[in-house]
Design a protein around this motif. Structure first.
Motif, short mmCIF file in Angstrom:
data_model
loop_
_atom_site.label_atom_id
_atom_site.label_comp_id
_atom_site.label_asym_id
_atom_site.label_seq_id
_atom_site.Cartn_x
_atom_site.Cartn_y
_atom_site.Cartn_z
N ALA A 104 0.79 -1.35 0.10
CA ALA A 104 -0.19 0.04 -0.05
C ALA A 104 1.01 1.00 0.05
O ALA A 104 0.47 2.23 -0.44
CB ALA A 104 -1.00 -0.02 1.20
N VAL A 105 2.05 1.26 0.66
CA VAL A 105 2.69 2.28 0.99
C VAL A 105 3.98 2.35 -0.24
O VAL A 105 4.61 3.47 -0.46
CB VAL A 105 3.29 2.48 2.24
CG1 VAL A 105 2.33 2.53 3.26
CG2 VAL A 105 4.61 1.58 2.50
N ASP A 106 4.13 1.49 -1.08
CA ASP A 106 5.23 1.34 -2.06
C ASP A 106 4.66 1.03 -3.50
O ASP A 106 4.37 2.10 -4.24
CB ASP A 106 6.03 0.20 -1.61
CG ASP A 106 7.33 0.31 -2.35
OD1 ASP A 106 8.08 1.28 -2.34
OD2 ASP A 106 7.88 -0.81 -3.07
N ALA A 107 4.51 -0.20 -4.01
CA ALA A 107 4.13 -0.48 -5.47
C ALA A 107 2.68 -0.07 -5.62
O ALA A 107 2.49 0.45 -7.05
CB ALA A 107 4.52 -1.94 -5.61
N LEU A 108 1.69 -0.25 -4.98
CA LEU A 108 0.48 0.03 -5.19
C LEU A 108 0.16 1.24 -5.70
O LEU A 108 -0.54 1.33 -6.65
CB LEU A 108 -0.64 -0.29 -4.06
CG LEU A 108 -2.09 -0.43 -4.32
CD1 LEU A 108 -2.34 -1.49 -5.47
CD2 LEU A 108 -2.82 -0.71 -3.01
N PRO A 109 0.45 2.47 -5.06
CA PRO A 109 -0.02 4.00 -5.71
C PRO A 109 0.44 3.98 -6.89
O PRO A 109 -0.17 4.60 -7.70
CB PRO A 109 0.77 4.98 -4.81
CG PRO A 109 0.92 4.03 -3.39
CD PRO A 109 1.19 2.58 -3.78
N THR A 110 1.63 3.71 -7.30
CA THR A 110 2.12 3.86 -8.68
C THR A 110 1.21 3.01 -9.85
O THR A 110 1.15 3.33 -10.70
CB THR A 110 3.70 3.49 -8.80
OG1 THR A 110 4.41 4.31 -7.72
CG2 THR A 110 4.39 3.54 -10.27
N ALA A 111 1.16 1.99 -9.23
CA ALA A 111 0.27 0.96 -10.18
C ALA A 111 -0.91 1.27 -10.48
O ALA A 111 -1.45 1.31 -11.78
CB ALA A 111 0.35 -0.72 -9.49
#
Length: 298
Positions: A104-111
């Motif tokens: 939630a704090v790493d890959a998800l926002p960008t994806a």
């Protein structure tokens, strides 16, 4: 005339039962309509599909070929119908996505940002949580898909895909006697540990316990914490050491020093799990974007 889907569906039940009466019962029909569908199918194809006698029914060679091909064709048709309906259902609707903290704090926002550009008709409702509660929400229809820590066992109708393997790193008090960017996990055997909720049977704790066990010791647990922020606060206070996701080490923390573990002995797979109602195209893109985003982070 060409065979109809209904004729093929009736034929497949007859081919399984090899008995018109039993096939009719399964289809919730009477026997005459079943016989008419079978006869019409043979007429339209110009071949005999079943051998009939007073005692038994058997498929002809042509009938066996049709059984195999019709099963495959109808399965493809059903998948296509489900996908078309799912695509229509998702347009203008909100898909509910739950995620563990590391994603939630790493890959998800960008994806999700990239996915919004590709699928602007899809709205996302995002929620952070722990693996056990996210999976429960997926099974009870609270979420359409969840990013969780594996391994997990899912019910029928739930699919999963591995996104990446999350390497765990050591979080140490800044003044800790162990120095250097890399340490051995075994060197922490005599330390007090701060872990995630020790009652959890899913998530990061099982991976931590397994890794310590492989290193030849059981961690001496001093505190358990509900989240990473509290855990790192306790580490900074000198109350113990912790194993955390490598994503936590990307942001400096006052009073905490991070060290890689020699040989990468501790990791936790990140999975995406989703319900059958999720459109295949959206799922495929989300999996690909999460994987590529995570790979760039490593």
């Amino acid at each position: 005339m060409d065979p109809t889907l209904q004729q093929l569906r009736v034929y497949l039940v007859v081919a399984e039962e090899l008995h018109v009466g039993r096939a009719a019962a399964r289809l919730h029909m009477t026997q005459p309509p079943v016989s008419r569908h079978l006869k019409a199918l043979e007429t339209s194809l110009g071949v005999r599909l079943v051998e009939r006698s007073t005692r038994r029914m058997a498929l002809t060679p042509a009938g066996e070929v049709l059984r195999v091909e019709a099963e495959a064709m109808l399965a493809r048709w059903d998948r296509m119908v489900d996908q078309v309906r799912a695509e229509e259902a998702v347009a203008g609707h909100t898909l509910r996505l739950g995620s563990v903290e590391a994603v939630a704090v790493d890959a998800l926002p960008t994806a999700i940002g990239l996915l919004r550009e590709r699928c602007p008709e899809v709205e996302w409702d995002l929620c952070e949580g722990q693996t056990a509660e996210l999976l429960e929400g997926l099974h009870t229809d609270r979420f359409d898909c969840v990013a969780v820590r594996g391994p997990v066992h899912t019910a029928p109708g739930i699919s999963t895909a591995v996104i990446y393997d999350d390497e765990l790193v050591a979080a140490l008090p800044e003044s800790h006697w162990l120095t250097g960017p890399e340490i051995s996990l075994r060197s922490l055997a005599d330390e007090d540990f701060i872990v995630y909720n020790r009652r959890a049977r899913l998530g990061l704790l099982p991976a931590i316990l397994a890794a310590c066990g492989q290193a030849g010791f059981a961690p001496r647990i001093r505190h358990d914490a509900s989240g990473t922020e509290l855990m790192l606060g306790l580490v900074a206070a000198g109350d113990g050491v912790a194993l955390v996701s490598s994503t936590a080490a990307r942001a400096p923390r006052h009073g905490v020093r991070f060290a890689s573990l020699a040989g990468r002995p501790a990791s936790s797979p990140i999975l995406l799990a989703w319900r059958a109602s999720m459109p295949d195209g959206v799922v495929t893109q989300l999996v690909d974007l999460l994987r590529s985003t995570a790979l760039r982070r490593q």
